[in-house]
Design an enzyme around this catalytic site. Sequence first.
Site, PDB file in Angstrom:
ATOM      1  N   ASN A 208     110.999 -52.445 -10.673  1.00  0.00           N
ATOM      2  CA  ASN A 208     111.894 -52.842 -12.098  1.00  0.00           C
ATOM      3  C   ASN A 208     113.320 -51.541 -12.310  1.00  0.00           C
ATOM      4  O   ASN A 208     114.530 -52.676 -12.381  1.00  0.00           O
ATOM      5  CB  ASN A 208     110.660 -53.174 -13.817  1.00  0.00           C
ATOM      6  N   LEU A 250     121.870 -60.701  -8.168  1.00  0.00           N
ATOM      7  CA  LEU A 250     123.146 -60.624  -7.737  1.00  0.00           C
ATOM      8  C   LEU A 250     124.276 -61.679  -9.335  1.00  0.00           C
ATOM      9  O   LEU A 250     125.113 -61.753  -9.385  1.00  0.00           O
ATOM     10  CB  LEU A 250     123.481 -60.859  -6.307  1.00  0.00           C
ATOM     11  N   GLY A 253     127.110 -60.270 -16.014  1.00  0.00           N
ATOM     12  CA  GLY A 253     127.349 -61.080 -17.076  1.00  0.00           C
ATOM     13  C   GLY A 253     127.306 -59.177 -17.887  1.00  0.00           C
ATOM     14  O   GLY A 253     127.827 -58.620 -17.847  1.00  0.00           O
ATOM     15  N   GLY A 257     118.340 -57.282 -20.184  1.00  0.00           N
ATOM     16  CA  GLY A 257     117.843 -56.457 -21.778  1.00  0.00           C
ATOM     17  C   GLY A 257     116.530 -57.100 -21.411  1.00  0.00           C
ATOM     18  O   GLY A 257     115.578 -56.990 -20.467  1.00  0.00           O
ATOM     19  N   CYS A 260     110.964 -55.000 -20.803  1.00  0.00           N
ATOM     20  CA  CYS A 260     111.112 -53.676 -19.652  1.00  0.00           C
ATOM     21  C   CYS A 260     112.012 -53.278 -19.028  1.00  0.00           C
ATOM     22  O   CYS A 260     111.697 -51.746 -18.935  1.00  0.00           O
ATOM     23  CB  CYS A 260     110.553 -55.017 -18.361  1.00  0.00           C
TER      24      CYS A 260
HETATM   25  C1  UDX Z   1     111.255 -58.480 -15.600  1.00  0.00           C
HETATM   26  C2  UDX Z   1     110.935 -58.547 -13.612  1.00  0.00           C
HETATM   27  O1  UDX Z   1     111.911 -59.195 -13.379  1.00  0.00           O
HETATM   28  C3  UDX Z   1     109.075 -58.347 -14.213  1.00  0.00           C
HETATM   29  O2  UDX Z   1     109.156 -58.487 -12.319  1.00  0.00           O
HETATM   30  C4  UDX Z   1     108.769 -57.795 -14.583  1.00  0.00           C
HETATM   31  O3  UDX Z   1     106.921 -57.578 -14.744  1.00  0.00           O
HETATM   32  C5  UDX Z   1     109.493 -57.304 -16.436  1.00  0.00           C
HETATM   33  O4  UDX Z   1     110.806 -57.222 -16.281  1.00  0.00           O
HETATM   34  P1  UDX Z   1     112.128 -60.386 -17.552  1.00  0.00           P
HETATM   35  O5  UDX Z   1     112.584 -58.629 -18.195  1.00  0.00           O
HETATM   36  O6  UDX Z   1     111.256 -60.810 -18.224  1.00  0.00           O
HETATM   37  O7  UDX Z   1     111.434 -59.342 -16.069  1.00  0.00           O
HETATM   38  O8  UDX Z   1     113.215 -60.689 -17.167  1.00  0.00           O
HETATM   39  P2  UDX Z   1     114.359 -60.515 -15.774  1.00  0.00           P
HETATM   40  O9  UDX Z   1     114.787 -62.342 -15.652  1.00  0.00           O
HETATM   41  O10 UDX Z   1     114.287 -59.939 -14.630  1.00  0.00           O
HETATM   42  O11 UDX Z   1     115.775 -60.999 -16.865  1.00  0.00           O
HETATM   43  C6  UDX Z   1     115.620 -59.239 -17.153  1.00  0.00           C
HETATM   44  C7  UDX Z   1     117.603 -59.143 -17.407  1.00  0.00           C
HETATM   45  O12 UDX Z   1     118.262 -58.592 -16.601  1.00  0.00           O
HETATM   46  C8  UDX Z   1     117.391 -60.711 -18.284  1.00  0.00           C
HETATM   47  O13 UDX Z   1     118.462 -60.517 -19.187  1.00  0.00           O
HETATM   48  C9  UDX Z   1     118.747 -61.244 -17.843  1.00  0.00           C
HETATM   49  O14 UDX Z   1     119.289 -62.256 -18.548  1.00  0.00           O
HETATM   50  C10 UDX Z   1     119.379 -60.118 -16.861  1.00  0.00           C
HETATM   51  N1  UDX Z   1     119.655 -60.292 -15.077  1.00  0.00           N
HETATM   52  C11 UDX Z   1     118.993 -61.126 -14.081  1.00  0.00           C
HETATM   53  C12 UDX Z   1     121.303 -60.671 -15.588  1.00  0.00           C
HETATM   54  O15 UDX Z   1     122.303 -59.821 -16.054  1.00  0.00           O
HETATM   55  N2  UDX Z   1     121.928 -60.686 -14.032  1.00  0.00           N
HETATM   56  C13 UDX Z   1     120.420 -61.049 -12.730  1.00  0.00           C
HETATM   57  O16 UDX Z   1     120.766 -61.419 -11.516  1.00  0.00           O
HETATM   58  C14 UDX Z   1     119.389 -61.501 -13.127  1.00  0.00           C
END
Ligand code: UDX
Length: 429
Positions: A208, A250, A253, A257, A260
Site C-alpha cells: 500500500n 499514475l 489528481g 483517500g 487503506c
Molecule cells: C487500496 C489498494 O489498492 C488495495 O490493494 C488495498 O487492499 C486497499 O487499499 P482502495 O483503497 O479500495 O484499495 O482503492 P484504490 O483503487 O487503490 O484507490 C485508492 C485511492 O487512490 C483513491 O482515492 C484513488 O482515487 C486514488 N488513486 C488511485 C489516484 O489518485 N491515482 C491513481 O492512479 C490510482
Amino acid sequence: MNILVLGTGYVGTTTALALSEMGWHVTGLDMDSHKVQQLLQGKLHFYEPGLEPLLQKHLQSDNITFTTQADRSIQVSEIIFICVGTPPLPDGSADLHYVKQAARDIGRNMNGYKLIIIKSTVPIGTQEKMTEWVRSAQRQSHPFDIVSNPEFLREGKALSDALHPDRIVIGATNEQAAAAVQNLYLSLKCPVVITTPRNAELIKYAANAFLAMKISFINEMARLCDKVGINIKEVAQGIGLDPRIGNRFLQAGIGYGGSCFPKDVAALLSIAAEHGTELKLLKEVVSINETQHLHLMHSARTRLGNFMGTKIAVLGLAFKPDTDDIRESSAIRIVRALMAEGAQVAVHDPVAKLPPDVNDAAIICSSPSQALENADAVFLCTEWTIYQQLDWVHAKQLMKRTNIFDGRNVLDAKKMAELGYFYQGVGYR
Ligand code: UDX
C-alpha cells in the site's frame, strides 16, 4: 468442514462470500446483531457492487450463515479467519483492540485444534502477540496455528480481487499450516508467496505504501507540469510504458483517500518510529497527498479571483467511484476548503453523502444538473462514469460561468475548450 469468519465488515463479508463461492461452508460471526440480521436477510450494510446477489445465492443454497454466538461458532469451526478492524489511533498506529478481543474469544472457546488466519492489516509482530493472547485465554491447552494472510482488496472491485487475486501471501511458522491455508485457495490460479508471518505483515503495508508513493510521485510531477505547461497524462503514458515503472497508479489528481492508503501509510510510519527509524520518503508521500487538493484550489482561485460569494458545484464525494466511502476523501477536503473561503457549495454524488458537520451548510442535489445550475465553476472530484458521460453542451446552459476544475483529469481538455469552457485539470489542460 466449517470455516468461521470473525468480523462481517467490508473485508470479512467479502472474504466469507469469496470462500462460499470457492465451495466452502462459511459462518460469519459478528457482535453487532443488527448487521447479522441484515446479512441473514440478504442485505449488505455497505455499498459494494456484485456482493449482494452473491450473498442471496449462498444464503439460499445454505453455503453461508451469520451468527452473534461466539462460543458455539468457534467450537464447531476448525478454521477461523480474523477480519476485524484495525482503526488508527491518534498517533497513527493501528489499534489492535479488536484483534486482541478476537484472539481471546478464540482461546477461551477452544475445544480442539484451530487454524487461525489473520486477514486484518496488522503491524509487524502481531502474529506473535496473538499467539500469546490465544494461549493465555485458553482454559485447557489445545494446539493451534496462527497464519498471516493479508488481503489486497480494492473497494468497488472487492469481489473480483478476492476471486482473481494477483497473488496470495501466506505467512506461517510451519509447513503444515501454510499448506492448509494454501489448500483453501486451491481453486484460484495465481502465484502463492509462502513466507514468515512478519514478512507477510510487512508485505501488506509495503504494497500500500508503494502504491501511495506512485500516486504522490505523479501528483508532484503534475504540479511541475502546471508550472511549465506540460501535459501530465502524456508524461504518465511515456514513462508507464517502461515495464519497470508500469502504467497503473499514475493517474494524477487531487490525491488518494479511502480507508487503506492513509491509514496504512500512517501505521507504517508509526511502526518505523517505534523501531527508531524514520521513513522520510513516506513522510513526503503523506505531505504531498495532504496538500494536493490545494493545488487545484489554487488554480481555481487564480481564475475566479476568490471564492467569496461564488456558487461552486462539486461532483463526486466518494474517495473513488463505485463506493459510498468518504473516508479521507479529497472531495470532502475540497468541500470544506471552499466553504471556509466563502463559497456556496452544491454537491452531488450517486451514492456517497457528506459528513454531518458540513451537510447542513451545503446544497445537496439529486442530479448533476441541479448542482450545476447557476454555478460559477464545477469541481469534478470523483470520476463516476455519469460525470464523464454528462451532456456538457447542455450543462453549459445551466452554469453562470463555464469553469471546469477536473480533479481527476477524466474529461477531454481539448473538447471542453472547444465547447467554450475554461478547463483546468491537475497538470493537464
Ligand atoms: C487500496 C489498494 O489498492 C488495495 O490493494 C488495498 O487492499 C486497499 O487499499 P482502495 O483503497 O479500495 O484499495 O482503492 P484504490 O483503487 O487503490 O484507490 C485508492 C485511492 O487512490 C483513491 O482515492 C484513488 O482515487 C486514488 N488513486 C488511485 C489516484 O489518485 N491515482 C491513481 O492512479 C490510482
